[in-house]
Design a protein around this motif. Sequence first.
Motif, PDB file in Angstrom:
ATOM      1  N   ILE A 112       0.816  -1.157   0.048  1.00  0.00           N
ATOM      2  CA  ILE A 112      -0.127  -0.555   0.176  1.00  0.00           C
ATOM      3  C   ILE A 112       1.052   1.386  -0.227  1.00  0.00           C
ATOM      4  CG2 ILE A 112      -1.713  -0.906   1.089  1.00  0.00           C
ATOM      5  CD1 ILE A 112      -1.084   0.274   4.265  1.00  0.00           C
ATOM      6  N   ALA A 113       2.131   1.149  -0.141  1.00  0.00           N
ATOM      7  CA  ALA A 113       3.127   2.408  -0.028  1.00  0.00           C
ATOM      8  C   ALA A 113       4.089   2.139  -0.939  1.00  0.00           C
ATOM      9  CB  ALA A 113       3.952   2.692   1.094  1.00  0.00           C
ATOM     10  N   GLY A 114       3.981   1.428  -2.268  1.00  0.00           N
ATOM     11  CA  GLY A 114       4.200   1.599  -3.705  1.00  0.00           C
ATOM     12  C   GLY A 114       6.028   0.376  -3.170  1.00  0.00           C
ATOM     13  N   GLY A 115       5.921  -0.192  -2.069  1.00  0.00           N
ATOM     14  CA  GLY A 115       6.849  -1.074  -1.935  1.00  0.00           C
ATOM     15  C   GLY A 115       8.006  -0.633  -0.362  1.00  0.00           C
ATOM     16  N   ILE A 116       7.629   1.498  -0.301  1.00  0.00           N
ATOM     17  CA  ILE A 116       8.492   1.729   0.780  1.00  0.00           C
ATOM     18  C   ILE A 116       8.102   1.154   2.403  1.00  0.00           C
ATOM     19  CG2 ILE A 116       8.659   4.015   2.161  1.00  0.00           C
ATOM     20  CD1 ILE A 116       8.320   5.167  -0.033  1.00  0.00           C
ATOM     21  N   PRO A 117       9.161   1.033   3.241  1.00  0.00           N
ATOM     22  CA  PRO A 117       8.285   0.252   4.404  1.00  0.00           C
ATOM     23  C   PRO A 117       7.561   1.015   5.286  1.00  0.00           C
ATOM     24  CG  PRO A 117      10.109   0.373   4.553  1.00  0.00           C
ATOM     25  CD  PRO A 117      10.359   0.685   3.368  1.00  0.00           C
ATOM     26  N   ALA A 118       6.525   0.016   4.868  1.00  0.00           N
ATOM     27  CA  ALA A 118       4.766   0.334   6.057  1.00  0.00           C
ATOM     28  C   ALA A 118       4.078  -0.760   6.249  1.00  0.00           C
ATOM     29  CB  ALA A 118       4.169   1.282   4.879  1.00  0.00           C
ATOM     30  N   GLY A 119       2.844  -0.324   7.328  1.00  0.00           N
ATOM     31  CA  GLY A 119       1.912  -1.105   7.672  1.00  0.00           C
ATOM     32  C   GLY A 119       0.649  -0.861   7.959  1.00  0.00           C
ATOM     33  N   ILE A 120       0.117  -0.803   8.083  1.00  0.00           N
ATOM     34  CA  ILE A 120      -1.690  -0.926   8.569  1.00  0.00           C
ATOM     35  C   ILE A 120      -2.609  -1.749   8.980  1.00  0.00           C
ATOM     36  CG2 ILE A 120      -2.181   1.255   6.807  1.00  0.00           C
ATOM     37  CD1 ILE A 120      -3.910  -0.352   6.191  1.00  0.00           C
ATOM     38  N   PHE A 121      -3.024  -1.769   9.895  1.00  0.00           N
ATOM     39  CA  PHE A 121      -4.031  -2.676  10.691  1.00  0.00           C
ATOM     40  C   PHE A 121      -5.398  -1.933  11.057  1.00  0.00           C
ATOM     41  CE2 PHE A 121      -2.044  -1.291  14.257  1.00  0.00           C
ATOM     42  CZ  PHE A 121      -3.322  -0.988  15.256  1.00  0.00           C
ATOM     43  N   GLY A 122      -6.230  -2.780  10.845  1.00  0.00           N
ATOM     44  CA  GLY A 122      -8.065  -2.404  11.267  1.00  0.00           C
ATOM     45  C   GLY A 122      -8.395  -3.923  12.012  1.00  0.00           C
ATOM     46  N   VAL A 123      -9.395  -4.112  13.298  1.00  0.00           N
ATOM     47  CA  VAL A 123      -9.802  -3.807  14.287  1.00  0.00           C
ATOM     48  C   VAL A 123     -11.294  -4.227  13.840  1.00  0.00           C
ATOM     49  CG1 VAL A 123      -7.562  -3.842  15.638  1.00  0.00           C
ATOM     50  CG2 VAL A 123      -9.838  -2.788  15.782  1.00  0.00           C
ATOM     51  N   SER A 124     -11.710  -5.034  14.298  1.00  0.00           N
ATOM     52  CA  SER A 124     -13.445  -4.831  14.230  1.00  0.00           C
ATOM     53  C   SER A 124     -14.196  -4.665  15.464  1.00  0.00           C
ATOM     54  CB  SER A 124     -14.341  -6.394  14.048  1.00  0.00           C
ATOM     55  OG  SER A 124     -13.622  -6.706  15.544  1.00  0.00           O
ATOM     56  N   ARG A 125     -15.064  -4.089  15.553  1.00  0.00           N
ATOM     57  CA  ARG A 125     -15.849  -3.549  16.689  1.00  0.00           C
ATOM     58  C   ARG A 125     -15.387  -4.341  17.910  1.00  0.00           C
ATOM     59  NH1 ARG A 125     -18.458   1.072  16.971  1.00  0.00           N
ATOM     60  NH2 ARG A 125     -19.067   0.931  14.579  1.00  0.00           N
ATOM     61  N   GLU A 126     -15.525  -5.241  17.441  1.00  0.00           N
ATOM     62  CA  GLU A 126     -15.208  -6.032  19.279  1.00  0.00           C
ATOM     63  C   GLU A 126     -14.441  -6.448  20.110  1.00  0.00           C
ATOM     64  OE1 GLU A 126     -16.234 -10.803  19.840  1.00  0.00           O
ATOM     65  OE2 GLU A 126     -16.590  -9.909  17.788  1.00  0.00           O
ATOM     66  N   ILE A 127     -13.512  -6.647  18.560  1.00  0.00           N
ATOM     67  CA  ILE A 127     -11.929  -6.064  19.190  1.00  0.00           C
ATOM     68  C   ILE A 127     -11.274  -4.758  19.577  1.00  0.00           C
ATOM     69  CG2 ILE A 127      -9.603  -6.316  18.323  1.00  0.00           C
ATOM     70  CD1 ILE A 127     -10.854  -9.231  17.913  1.00  0.00           C
ATOM     71  N   ALA A 128     -11.522  -4.100  19.196  1.00  0.00           N
ATOM     72  CA  ALA A 128     -11.416  -2.303  19.104  1.00  0.00           C
ATOM     73  C   ALA A 128     -12.276  -2.306  21.090  1.00  0.00           C
ATOM     74  CB  ALA A 128     -11.944  -1.429  18.147  1.00  0.00           C
ATOM     75  N   GLU A 129     -13.222  -2.995  21.399  1.00  0.00           N
ATOM     76  CA  GLU A 129     -13.412  -2.423  21.873  1.00  0.00           C
ATOM     77  C   GLU A 129     -13.156  -4.016  23.867  1.00  0.00           C
ATOM     78  OE1 GLU A 129     -17.647  -3.850  22.257  1.00  0.00           O
ATOM     79  OE2 GLU A 129     -18.461  -1.782  21.031  1.00  0.00           O
ATOM     80  N   ARG A 130     -12.174  -4.725  22.990  1.00  0.00           N
ATOM     81  CA  ARG A 130     -12.196  -5.339  24.188  1.00  0.00           C
ATOM     82  C   ARG A 130     -10.224  -5.013  24.708  1.00  0.00           C
ATOM     83  NH1 ARG A 130     -11.644 -11.338  21.521  1.00  0.00           N
ATOM     84  NH2 ARG A 130     -10.633 -11.660  22.903  1.00  0.00           N
ATOM     85  N   LEU A 131     -10.044  -4.386  23.068  1.00  0.00           N
ATOM     86  CA  LEU A 131      -8.393  -3.354  23.472  1.00  0.00           C
ATOM     87  C   LEU A 131      -8.664  -1.960  24.474  1.00  0.00           C
ATOM     88  CD1 LEU A 131      -6.895  -3.152  19.434  1.00  0.00           C
ATOM     89  CD2 LEU A 131      -6.004  -4.844  21.779  1.00  0.00           C
ATOM     90  N   TRP A 132      -9.555  -1.118  24.243  1.00  0.00           N
ATOM     91  CA  TRP A 132     -10.075   0.159  24.793  1.00  0.00           C
ATOM     92  C   TRP A 132     -10.318  -0.557  26.190  1.00  0.00           C
ATOM     93  CZ3 TRP A 132      -7.311   3.083  22.969  1.00  0.00           C
ATOM     94  CH2 TRP A 132      -8.059   3.504  21.708  1.00  0.00           C
ATOM     95  N   LYS A 133     -10.275  -1.630  26.744  1.00  0.00           N
ATOM     96  CA  LYS A 133     -11.154  -2.132  28.175  1.00  0.00           C
ATOM     97  C   LYS A 133      -9.250  -2.387  28.860  1.00  0.00           C
ATOM     98  CE  LYS A 133     -15.268  -4.732  27.913  1.00  0.00           C
ATOM     99  NZ  LYS A 133     -15.443  -6.068  27.775  1.00  0.00           N
ATOM    100  N   ILE A 134      -8.700  -3.373  28.408  1.00  0.00           N
ATOM    101  CA  ILE A 134      -6.827  -2.812  28.606  1.00  0.00           C
ATOM    102  C   ILE A 134      -5.682  -1.820  28.410  1.00  0.00           C
ATOM    103  CG2 ILE A 134      -4.594  -3.768  28.360  1.00  0.00           C
ATOM    104  CD1 ILE A 134      -6.583  -6.414  26.167  1.00  0.00           C
ATOM    105  N   VAL A 135      -6.432  -1.085  27.113  1.00  0.00           N
ATOM    106  CA  VAL A 135      -5.166   0.019  27.148  1.00  0.00           C
ATOM    107  C   VAL A 135      -6.350   1.515  27.494  1.00  0.00           C
ATOM    108  CG1 VAL A 135      -4.032   1.781  25.991  1.00  0.00           C
ATOM    109  CG2 VAL A 135      -4.144  -0.534  26.232  1.00  0.00           C
TER     110      VAL A 135
END
Length: 233
Positions: free
Chosen positions: A58-81
Motif C-alpha cells: 500500500i506504499a509502493g514498496g516503501i516500508p509501511a504497515g496498517i491494521f484495522g480491527v473489528s468493533r468487538e476487538i476494539a472494545e476489548r482492546l480499550w478495556k486493556i488500554v
Amino acid sequence: NFGMIPVAEGFHAALRKITRRTGTVLIIDETHTISSGPGGYTVLHGLEPDILVAGKAIAGGIPAGIFGVSREIAERLWKIVPMVNPRVRQSAHLGIGGTLAGNALTVATMRAVLEEVLTPANFEIMIENATRLAEAAWGIIRTNELPWHVTQVGARAEIMFMPNPPLSGADIIAGRRGDLETLLHAFYMNEGILVTPFHTMFLMCPATSAADVDRHTDVFARFVDLVRGAGVV
C-alpha cells in the motif's frame, strides 16, 4: 515465499467457524492478496476477519504497515488500554510505534498509492492483463501437454512447474522444479524480462500493457520450444 497456494473450497468458511467457536482471533494479512482488487481478497470473498493487516504494497514498496480491527476487538482492546485523549499528553497508547511510525514520507506515499494506483479503474486494467497472461500461458502448457499449471489471484499470476496446484508449502518443496525455474529465469533475462527470483510470479501494475503481456507470451512459448527440443521436458 513458496508462491501461490490456492485455498481449498470451504476453507475460509470452516476457518471462521472454528475460530469463532474457540474464541480465537482471526487475522488476515492482505500484503500480497491485495492484488485481488479493491479491498483485497477479504472484500472479494466476503471474509470477516477480526483483524486485517497490510504492508508495503500500500506504499509502493516503501516500508509501511496498517491494521484495522473489528468493533468487538476494539472494545476489548480499550478495556486493556484506556482511550487516549489526543489533547492531553498520556503515556498509555495502543498499537506499535517508533521513530519512523507515521513519518511524512510513508504517509504521503500510502496516500498517493491508495488514491492514484490501487483504484478500481486501475485494478480493472491490471486484472485484465493478468488474466491475459494466465490464459496465454495455460494455452501454451495445454497445447504442449506439459505437467505445469498457472494460478491467478487478481492482478497476480504465477507459472508453476507442477501438474496440480499445491495444497501446502510441503507440496511445493516436494514437487517444484528448481532446475526449470532457474533455466526459465535465465532465458527471461536474456530476453530482457526480469521476474521474481525465487519463483515465476507476475504482478501487473497500471503501466503494464497488453503488448508487454504478449511479449512475455512469445518469450515463454520460445522457452517451451527450447526445453522440449532439448528433451528437458
